[in-house]
Design a protein around this motif. Structure first.
Motif, PDB file in Angstrom:
ATOM      1  N   GLY A 157      56.433  54.120  90.695  1.00  0.00           N
ATOM      2  CA  GLY A 157      56.781  55.511  90.992  1.00  0.00           C
ATOM      3  C   GLY A 157      58.275  55.739  90.994  1.00  0.00           C
ATOM      4  O   GLY A 157      58.772  56.725  90.423  1.00  0.00           O
ATOM      5  N   ALA A 158      59.019  54.824  91.635  1.00  0.00           N
ATOM      6  CA  ALA A 158      60.476  54.953  91.655  1.00  0.00           C
ATOM      7  C   ALA A 158      61.054  54.861  90.242  1.00  0.00           C
ATOM      8  O   ALA A 158      61.970  55.612  89.873  1.00  0.00           O
ATOM      9  N   LEU A 159      60.502  53.939  89.422  1.00  0.00           N
ATOM     10  CA  LEU A 159      60.982  53.797  88.047  1.00  0.00           C
ATOM     11  C   LEU A 159      60.710  55.061  87.246  1.00  0.00           C
ATOM     12  O   LEU A 159      61.579  55.528  86.492  1.00  0.00           O
ATOM     13  N   ALA A 160      59.519  55.636  87.404  1.00  0.00           N
ATOM     14  CA  ALA A 160      59.179  56.851  86.662  1.00  0.00           C
ATOM     15  C   ALA A 160      60.099  58.005  87.041  1.00  0.00           C
ATOM     16  O   ALA A 160      60.621  58.725  86.174  1.00  0.00           O
ATOM     17  N   VAL A 161      60.325  58.202  88.346  1.00  0.00           N
ATOM     18  CA  VAL A 161      61.201  59.286  88.797  1.00  0.00           C
ATOM     19  C   VAL A 161      62.626  59.061  88.306  1.00  0.00           C
ATOM     20  O   VAL A 161      63.294  59.979  87.800  1.00  0.00           O
ATOM     21  N   ALA A 162      63.110  57.812  88.428  1.00  0.00           N
ATOM     22  CA  ALA A 162      64.477  57.513  88.001  1.00  0.00           C
ATOM     23  C   ALA A 162      64.642  57.715  86.501  1.00  0.00           C
ATOM     24  O   ALA A 162      65.670  58.234  86.045  1.00  0.00           O
ATOM     25  N   TYR A 163      63.625  57.314  85.711  1.00  0.00           N
ATOM     26  CA  TYR A 163      63.749  57.451  84.262  1.00  0.00           C
ATOM     27  C   TYR A 163      63.627  58.906  83.821  1.00  0.00           C
ATOM     28  O   TYR A 163      64.319  59.344  82.891  1.00  0.00           O
ATOM     29  N   LEU A 164      62.766  59.678  84.478  1.00  0.00           N
ATOM     30  CA  LEU A 164      62.676  61.094  84.130  1.00  0.00           C
ATOM     31  C   LEU A 164      63.986  61.816  84.433  1.00  0.00           C
ATOM     32  O   LEU A 164      64.513  62.564  83.601  1.00  0.00           O
ATOM     33  N   ALA A 165      64.529  61.558  85.626  1.00  0.00           N
ATOM     34  CA  ALA A 165      65.780  62.220  86.005  1.00  0.00           C
ATOM     35  C   ALA A 165      66.964  61.652  85.223  1.00  0.00           C
ATOM     36  O   ALA A 165      67.762  62.400  84.632  1.00  0.00           O
ATOM     37  N   GLY A 166      67.084  60.338  85.203  1.00  0.00           N
ATOM     38  CA  GLY A 166      68.206  59.718  84.503  1.00  0.00           C
ATOM     39  C   GLY A 166      68.145  59.948  83.009  1.00  0.00           C
ATOM     40  O   GLY A 166      69.179  60.143  82.359  1.00  0.00           O
ATOM     41  N   GLY A 167      66.920  59.937  82.435  1.00  0.00           N
ATOM     42  CA  GLY A 167      66.779  60.198  81.014  1.00  0.00           C
ATOM     43  C   GLY A 167      67.198  61.615  80.652  1.00  0.00           C
ATOM     44  O   GLY A 167      67.900  61.830  79.653  1.00  0.00           O
ATOM     45  N   ALA A 168      66.787  62.583  81.474  1.00  0.00           N
ATOM     46  CA  ALA A 168      67.169  63.968  81.202  1.00  0.00           C
ATOM     47  C   ALA A 168      68.681  64.162  81.297  1.00  0.00           C
ATOM     48  O   ALA A 168      69.295  64.817  80.442  1.00  0.00           O
ATOM     49  N   VAL A 169      69.290  63.564  82.324  1.00  0.00           N
ATOM     50  CA  VAL A 169      70.738  63.711  82.499  1.00  0.00           C
ATOM     51  C   VAL A 169      71.484  62.971  81.390  1.00  0.00           C
ATOM     52  O   VAL A 169      72.469  63.474  80.828  1.00  0.00           O
ATOM     53  N   GLY A 170      71.029  61.756  81.041  1.00  0.00           N
ATOM     54  CA  GLY A 170      71.677  60.996  79.976  1.00  0.00           C
ATOM     55  C   GLY A 170      71.584  61.687  78.632  1.00  0.00           C
ATOM     56  O   GLY A 170      72.557  61.721  77.862  1.00  0.00           O
ATOM     57  N   MET A 171      70.416  62.252  78.320  1.00  0.00           N
ATOM     58  CA  MET A 171      70.253  62.996  77.074  1.00  0.00           C
ATOM     59  C   MET A 171      71.146  64.228  77.060  1.00  0.00           C
ATOM     60  O   MET A 171      71.750  64.571  76.034  1.00  0.00           O
ATOM     61  N   THR A 172      71.235  64.916  78.207  1.00  0.00           N
ATOM     62  CA  THR A 172      72.095  66.097  78.290  1.00  0.00           C
ATOM     63  C   THR A 172      73.546  65.723  78.020  1.00  0.00           C
ATOM     64  O   THR A 172      74.257  66.422  77.284  1.00  0.00           O
ATOM     65  N   ALA A 173      73.995  64.611  78.591  1.00  0.00           N
ATOM     66  CA  ALA A 173      75.378  64.178  78.371  1.00  0.00           C
ATOM     67  C   ALA A 173      75.621  63.884  76.889  1.00  0.00           C
ATOM     68  O   ALA A 173      76.661  64.257  76.332  1.00  0.00           O
ATOM     69  N   ALA A 174      74.651  63.218  76.243  1.00  0.00           N
ATOM     70  CA  ALA A 174      74.811  62.873  74.827  1.00  0.00           C
ATOM     71  C   ALA A 174      74.812  64.110  73.943  1.00  0.00           C
ATOM     72  O   ALA A 174      75.593  64.213  72.994  1.00  0.00           O
ATOM     73  N   LEU A 175      73.937  65.066  74.243  1.00  0.00           N
ATOM     74  CA  LEU A 175      73.802  66.254  73.405  1.00  0.00           C
ATOM     75  C   LEU A 175      74.960  67.231  73.591  1.00  0.00           C
ATOM     76  O   LEU A 175      75.470  67.792  72.616  1.00  0.00           O
ATOM     77  N   ARG A 176      75.360  67.445  74.827  1.00  0.00           N
ATOM     78  CA  ARG A 176      76.386  68.452  75.092  1.00  0.00           C
ATOM     79  C   ARG A 176      77.792  67.929  74.833  1.00  0.00           C
ATOM     80  O   ARG A 176      78.653  68.654  74.318  1.00  0.00           O
ATOM     81  N   GLY A 177      78.053  66.663  75.224  1.00  0.00           N
ATOM     82  CA  GLY A 177      79.390  66.113  75.018  1.00  0.00           C
ATOM     83  C   GLY A 177      80.436  66.855  75.827  1.00  0.00           C
ATOM     84  O   GLY A 177      80.139  67.608  76.764  1.00  0.00           O
ATOM     85  N   GLY A 178      81.700  66.666  75.461  1.00  0.00           N
ATOM     86  CA  GLY A 178      82.791  67.410  76.090  1.00  0.00           C
ATOM     87  C   GLY A 178      82.854  67.254  77.591  1.00  0.00           C
ATOM     88  O   GLY A 178      82.655  66.179  78.150  1.00  0.00           O
ATOM     89  N   ARG A 179      83.099  68.371  78.264  1.00  0.00           N
ATOM     90  CA  ARG A 179      83.270  68.336  79.710  1.00  0.00           C
ATOM     91  C   ARG A 179      81.980  67.981  80.428  1.00  0.00           C
ATOM     92  O   ARG A 179      82.009  67.286  81.464  1.00  0.00           O
ATOM     93  N   VAL A 180      80.842  68.460  79.913  1.00  0.00           N
ATOM     94  CA  VAL A 180      79.563  68.122  80.547  1.00  0.00           C
ATOM     95  C   VAL A 180      79.368  66.614  80.561  1.00  0.00           C
ATOM     96  O   VAL A 180      79.012  66.007  81.583  1.00  0.00           O
ATOM     97  N   ASP A 181      79.618  65.983  79.424  1.00  0.00           N
ATOM     98  CA  ASP A 181      79.499  64.533  79.316  1.00  0.00           C
ATOM     99  C   ASP A 181      80.468  63.842  80.274  1.00  0.00           C
ATOM    100  O   ASP A 181      80.102  62.888  80.972  1.00  0.00           O
ATOM    101  N   ALA A 182      81.698  64.313  80.323  1.00  0.00           N
ATOM    102  CA  ALA A 182      82.715  63.687  81.176  1.00  0.00           C
ATOM    103  C   ALA A 182      82.327  63.771  82.651  1.00  0.00           C
ATOM    104  O   ALA A 182      82.431  62.772  83.389  1.00  0.00           O
TER     105      ALA A 182
END
Length: 820
Positions: A94-119
């Motif tokens: 359960g902890a792994l699933a929650v961490a991967y859903l949240a961390g995956g969404a944030v990591g993908m957002t950083a990669a896609l948006r770049g710039g200040r959002v990524d920083a």
């Protein structure tokens, strides 16, 4: 058979044994992990007694109703062990699933948006990673409360920042592929790009990481229970059992050892399953050392009767013999699939996965390279060879600066640190690159494709090898830069530099630099001789096809491209960060017209194309399609505008998603832009488009790995045409193709604009491309259009020094010798 009539040594059977052992280990570790997880989940149903039921005195001996003895409460150790594993596994998953859903969404957002959002995301992740895991665990438990919920939340928080980093890095790497950019340029939504283009190819990496994170989650949850943060007495839990019974270890060691062994088995089996399911590298076949000897050990490279086949039995190299003397340049030419790259890699003792050496020998500097242990082979290559791969995007480590890229090569070859700085600068100068501090600090993404390739060449030359293997080194370079680079290679050779094995499809450049040419066809050397002689009067059918394809560069009859412009660009100013890379660009293109954009590497050609597609949004100016304004960035463009402007990427190897079949790749734009088509209609249109580009319906069922380079480029054209565009944007569409294949692709492009009225914008460094296509030509250098006009006028009477330099640098073949 060898000339003496003895059979060549058979391939060492060890690789197949290693594969069988790997499969066995994978199956065994997976079985142990599955058994451990199933036991933990089903344990409460198997327990003979309730977890809190008192059977005997505390720390009672094993026997009777308590086969493993009793714990500090007098309860059955076996029952509490069987009951206590479920909470550990469920909480960890359960902890792994929650961490991967949240961390995956944030990591993908950083990669896609770049710039200040990524920083900002990276800085926040760094703050969390800088905190000790124990502190983060304790703070989270205090905030959420003790018990299962608090421990699960704490485990997810500890895992979260590392997952952000892993997902971001994986997504950034996946987003650089041409097929991802093509999907974005045609207007795919972000969710589609992630779900269909990025995640399928990132899944193996993320699955391996998830396995590692599961091990971490188990460790965190069990540690939290041991510290008293998790399940509370009298509940059963493996970590809690260790905590509660530690004082009675001497009286009843099983009360501590059994749950500890359970945790250990779960951790070890998970680790082994991940390691075996995702090995660091597939085992490569190493043939046994052959008795076939090189006849002349004075050669830098000697190849004898080399035969290489695929694991399915298809022949890649068929009894190849080759010698390369010191100080000589030998060019390997041939159509796609003729075995050029396989032979060049074999010269370095490298056999790609899926290929098997059936016989023959290779000697480098007099030493055999086939069958050597990996460490010995690395030492041999580090002393005697240098290699420059074809693709400049993958030839450099993305996190190392230019000075460090070359410095690492020198460090690995034990060059004293005091000498490295000057050796780095000398290597850069030899590759016609700046050696000032600003350039030395640049990262690969701050270089043009041509500059990356030249940095790779500088790194290969830095340690002064005996043999330099160049795999299509000029495919990303403009004529002037390519000519200068090869001239430097020739000069270095003349000054006592390395022998050069040059894999090439540009026969004109080969004619200027090579001493000898070897023509490969079907895995055999069908012709070899002095460069001028082979290229002026090829004796083999394969050689004649290559030469004739290069010479057929007469411009076609002009297409009647008239009417209002379909594409207008005025006042374009583009920036990278704070640097202006394009300034005041004006272009216009009529329906059915062709505009070729040429210029030196780093002049802004690719940036111009990315501005037109909307993939580079940091620009100002006005872009109109059919008189209607178009937004700078792809996300702000309406679907109707996106449909009219379609991209054909540069690299045929990377333009198609390796996990999508051809039919699915061509069908996607149809589903996006023609929703009225049902499944049968889509299939029929896919077959029609494939036929239009010279392929068959059978190709629709193939994966890209089953296509040649020319076929992949045709599929990319069919995919672009499926949207019904008004303009095709072609980025170096023929740079990675051999001359016959390039000629057929250019003929197809010309046919499409004539018959369908599709306008073409073709970015290229090869001046034969506009010569074949006709239309208009724009010369782009240092961010500005230096000259523009019809192809005939610009090529016949260049008015700008940059154009004149490009034409002067463009090599030519020797005159054909008639058979009379």
């Amino acid at each position: 058979m060898t000339p003496q009539g003895n059979p060549v040594n058979p391939v060492n059977p060890a690789p197949s044994k290693r594969r069988r052992r790997l499969r066995l280990r994978t199956a065994l570790s997976g079985t142990v992990l599955a058994a451990a997880v199933l036991l933990a989940l089903a344990g409460p149903a198997l327990a003979p007694h309730g977890p809190g039921e008192v059977l005997d005195m505390p720390y009672g001996p094993a026997g009777g109703a308590a086969p493993l003895g009793t714990d500090h409460l007098g309860a059955d150790v076996l029952s509490r062990f069987l009951d206590g594993g479920r909470s550990l596994v469920v909480l960890s998953l359960g902890a792994l699933a929650v961490a991967y859903l949240a961390g995956g969404a944030v990591g993908m957002t950083a990669a896609l948006r770049g710039g200040r959002v990524d920083a900002w995301i990276l800085r926040a992740a760094d703050v969390l990673l800088s905190l000790p895991g124990f502190l983060l665990l304790s703070v989270t438990v205090v905030a959420t409360g003790r018990g299962a919920l608090g421990v699960g939340a704490a485990a997810a928080v500890v895992l979260f920042p590392e997952i952000i980093r892993v997902v971001r890095a994986t997504a950034l790497q996946a987003l650089q592929h041409d097929y991802v950019e093509a999907a974005s340029a045609r207007g795919e939504r972000t969710w589609y790009v992630l779900a269909r283009e990025v995640l399928p190819n990132a899944a193996p990496v993320l699955a391996a990481d998830a396995g590692v994170r599961f091990v971490g989650a188990v460790f965190i949850v069990s540690t939290a229970s041991f510290l008293g943060y998790g399940a509370q007495p009298p509940a059963a839990d493996w970590g809690l059992m260790i905590l509660e019974n530690r004082d009675g270890l001497a009286l009843q060691p099983l009360a501590v050892a059994v749950p500890a062994i359970g945790i250990l088995v779960l951790l070890l089996s998970a680790n082994l399953a991940v390691d075996n399911a995702f090995p660091a590298a597939a085992p490569r076949s190493r043939p046994a050392r052959s008795t076939v000897a090189a006849s002349d050990h004075g050669s830098v490279l000697a190849v004898r009767e080399l035969t290489v086949r695929t694991s399915a039995g298809a022949t890649i190299l068929d009894g190849v013999d080759l010698d390369l003397a010191p100080g000589r340049i030998l060019a390997l030419v041939g159509a796609s699939g003729s075995g050029k790259t396989t032979l060049a890699l074999a010269a370095l003792g490298e056999i790609r996965p899926g290929l098997v050496v059936q016989g023959g020998s290779v000697h480098l500097a007099g030493e055999p390279v086939l069958g050597l242990p990996e460490r010995t082979l690395r030492r041999l290559r580090s002393r005697h060879s240098g290699y420059v791969p074809q693709d400049p995007r993958t030839s450099l480590a993305p996190t190392l600066r230019v000075a460090d890229q070359i410095g690492e090569f020198l460090r690995a070859r034990a060059v004293p640190k005091a000498e490295r700085s000057e050796r780095v600068r000398a290597a850069l100068r030899s590759a016609r690159l700046p050696d000032d501090p600003a350039f030395l600090r640049r990262l690969p993404h701050q270089l043009s494709g041509g500059q990356r390739q030249r940095v790779a060449l500088a790194a290969a030359l830095a340690h002064r090898p005996d043999l330099l293997v160049l795999d299509e080194p000029t495919s990303a370079l403009d004529p002037a830069t390519a000519s200068a680079l090869l001239a430097d290679v020739r000069r270095l050779r003349a000054d006592g530099g390395p022998a050069v094995l040059l894999v090439a499809h540009d026969l004109a450049q080969v004619a200027e630099v090579a001493d000898e040419v070897a023509v490969l066809d079907g895995g055999r050397v069908v012709e070899r001789g002095p460069a001028g002689e082979v290229l002026a009067r090829p004796a083999s059918a394969a050689g004649r096809r290559l030469v004739e394809a290069v010479r057929g560069t007469a411009p076609p009859k002009a297409v009647a491209a008239s009417g209002a412009p379909v594409l207008e660009l005025t006042g374009l100013v583009a920036r990278h960060g704070g640097t202006t890379v394009l300034d005041g660009i004006d272009l216009a293109l009529a329906p059915g017209g062709c505009l070729s954009v040429v210029g030196p590497s780093g002049g802004g050609k690719t940036t111009l194309l990315r501005c037109l597609t909307g993939l580079h949004a940091d620009w100002t100016g006005t872009l109109r399609l059919g008189g209607e304004p178009v937004a700078p960035g792809v996300r702000a463009r309406e679907r109707a505008r996106l449909r009219r402007l379609q991209l054909v990427p540069q690299d045929p190897q990377d333009s198609l998603n390796p996990r999508h079949r051809v039919g699915a790749a061509v069908a996607r734009p149809l589903r996006l832009y023609r929703p009225e088509l049902d499944a049968a209609g889509v299939r029929a249109e896919v077959h029609r488009l494939l036929d239009r580009v010279g392929l068959t319906p059978e190709h629709a069922e193939r994966l890209p790995s089953g296509l040649s380079g020319g076929q992949r480029q045709r599929v990319a054209l069919a995919r672009a045409l499926a949207a019904g565009p008004d303009v095709l944007l072609c980025d170096e569409a023929t740079s990675a193709l051999d001359p016959p294949t390039a000629a057929t692709v250019l003929a197809l492009l010309d046919e499409l604009r004539r018959e369908l009225g599709v306008a073409l914008v073709v970015v290229t460094h090869d001046l034969t491309v506009p010569a074949r296509l006709g239309g208009h030509l724009a010369v782009l250098a240092e961010g500005a259009i230096r000259e523009a006009g019809t192809v005939e006028r610009v090529l016949a009477a260049p008015a700008d020094p940059v154009t004149a330099a490009l034409l002067a640098a463009a090599p030519g073949l020797p005159a054909l010798v008639s058979d009379s």
